[in-house]
Design an enzyme around this catalytic site. Structure first.
Site, short mmCIF file in Angstrom:
data_model
loop_
_atom_site.label_atom_id
_atom_site.label_comp_id
_atom_site.label_asym_id
_atom_site.label_seq_id
_atom_site.Cartn_x
_atom_site.Cartn_y
_atom_site.Cartn_z
N ASN A 10 25.55 72.01 59.82
CA ASN A 10 25.33 72.03 58.38
C ASN A 10 23.89 72.45 58.17
OD1 ASN A 10 24.94 71.59 55.69
ND2 ASN A 10 25.34 69.38 55.73
N TRP A 11 23.72 73.70 57.81
CA TRP A 11 22.36 74.24 57.69
C TRP A 11 21.64 73.70 56.44
CZ3 TRP A 11 22.34 80.23 59.06
CH2 TRP A 11 22.84 80.40 60.36
N LYS A 12 22.40 73.07 55.54
CA LYS A 12 21.84 72.58 54.27
C LYS A 12 21.08 73.72 53.57
CE LYS A 12 22.01 67.96 56.13
NZ LYS A 12 21.48 66.60 56.16
N HIS A 95 29.71 65.54 50.91
CA HIS A 95 28.50 65.16 51.67
C HIS A 95 27.67 64.17 50.84
CE1 HIS A 95 24.69 65.39 53.80
NE2 HIS A 95 25.37 65.89 54.82
N GLU A 97 24.63 63.99 50.32
CA GLU A 97 23.61 64.63 49.49
C GLU A 97 24.22 65.15 48.19
OE1 GLU A 97 22.08 67.16 52.60
OE2 GLU A 97 21.36 65.36 53.61
N GLU A 167 29.40 60.04 58.35
CA GLU A 167 27.94 60.23 58.34
C GLU A 167 27.26 59.03 57.68
OE1 GLU A 167 26.99 64.73 58.79
OE2 GLU A 167 26.93 64.18 56.67
N GLY A 173 19.02 62.65 58.98
CA GLY A 173 17.65 63.19 58.88
C GLY A 173 16.57 62.17 59.17
N SER A 213 21.63 62.63 62.70
CA SER A 213 20.65 62.74 63.80
C SER A 213 21.30 62.97 65.16
CB SER A 213 19.73 61.51 63.85
OG SER A 213 19.01 61.38 62.64
P1 13P Z 1 20.94 65.47 60.51
O1 13P Z 1 21.64 65.92 61.76
O2 13P Z 1 19.74 66.28 60.15
O3 13P Z 1 20.67 63.98 60.55
O4 13P Z 1 21.97 65.70 59.29
C1 13P Z 1 23.24 65.22 59.40
C2 13P Z 1 24.03 65.75 58.27
O5 13P Z 1 23.85 65.36 57.13
C3 13P Z 1 25.04 66.78 58.57
O6 13P Z 1 25.85 67.01 57.47
#
Ligand code: 13P
Length: 248
Positions: A10-12, A95, A97, A167, A173, A213
């Site tokens: 997930n590149w966000k 997600h 976020e 998640e 993160g 993470s």
């Molecule tokens: P990280 O791997 O940066 O913790 O992010 C996880 C995530 O939200 C994947 O969708």
């Protein structure tokens, strides 16, 4: 039943189209594991570039968001037919976020899961608890409720094709990963929830990822767990480490 492993990045909101092309090129010779489904979930503006760059490889393209209508007056949104035509096959839905920053609730998330299946996109449905719920010990009830709402009205045949990503928000993160046992506990509970809502064949078929993470150092231990069928990777998907997770 053996489930095929699925490792998704997930590149966000990272990588311009030029940077996206560079990252795909960096990973190209390293991400070649045919035993694993590999997906790059990229910003919408990068989809065309990435779809072109992964042609001829085993990598599939995913998107991170879409809206439930095909077209019309929905300023700023992108539709399932647009994503499909651009070469997208997976879509992240729900997600944390999107839920926390953009206010998406389980009603919309459920509509998105329905629309994704109706449009031939494979949903990666995310769920997970906050640190407060983890500390309160009520995280299993919370996640069970999310899954139940988000899958309301979805058929068993569709759920068999579904990917669910567990998640924990406190692990996203933060560098703080759930232990393999903590992740397994919840992924197992999610599979049991699917068995209760549907049947054991559906529960055995659904693929469940861990995300939060995950990195080159901890992936193998997490992926060795019985109910963890893959990973949804944020930060570590933006560098060469991602290939080590694919090959873990
Ligand atoms: P990280 O791997 O940066 O913790 O992010 C996880 C995530 O939200 C994947 O969708």
């Amino acid at each position: 039943m053996s489930r095929r492993r699925i490792i998704a990045g997930n590149w966000k909101m990272n990588k311009t189209p030029a940077e996206a092309a560079e990252l795909v090129a960096l990973l190209k010779d390293k991400v070649v594991n045919d035993a694993v489904d590999v997906v790059y979930c990229v910003p919408s503006i990068d989809i065309t570039t990435v779809a072109e760059a992964v042609k001829g490889t085993n990598v599939k393209v995913g998107a991170q968001n879409f809206y439930i209508e095909d077209k019309g007056a929905f300023t700023g949104e992108i539709s399932a037919p647009m994503l499909k035509e651009a070469g997208v096959s997976y879509i992240i839905i729900g997600h944390s976020e999107r839920r926390d920053i953009f206010g998406e609730n389980d009603i919309l998330i459920n509509q998105k899961v329905k629309k994704a299946f109706a449009s031939g996109l494979n949903p990666i449905l995310c769920c997970g608890e906050s640190l407060a719920l983890r500390k309160a010990g009520t995280y299993c009830e919370w996640i069970k409720r999310q899954i139940t709402w988000d899958l309301s009205g979805i058929s068993a045949d569709d759920v068999k094709k579904l990917v669910i990503a567990y998640e924990p928000i406190w692990a996203i993160g933060t560098g703080e990963t759930a232990t393999a046992d903590q992740a397994q506990e919840v992924c197992h509970m999610i599979r049991e929830t699917i068995a209760e809502l549907y049947d054991s064949a559906t529960a055995e078929a659904v693929r469940i990822q861990y995300g939060g993470s995950m990195n080159a150092a901890n992936a193998a231990e997490l992926l060795a767990k019985e109910d963890i069928d893959g990973g949804l990777i944020g930060g570590a998907s933006l560098k060469a480490d991602f290939a080590q997770i694919v090959n873990a």
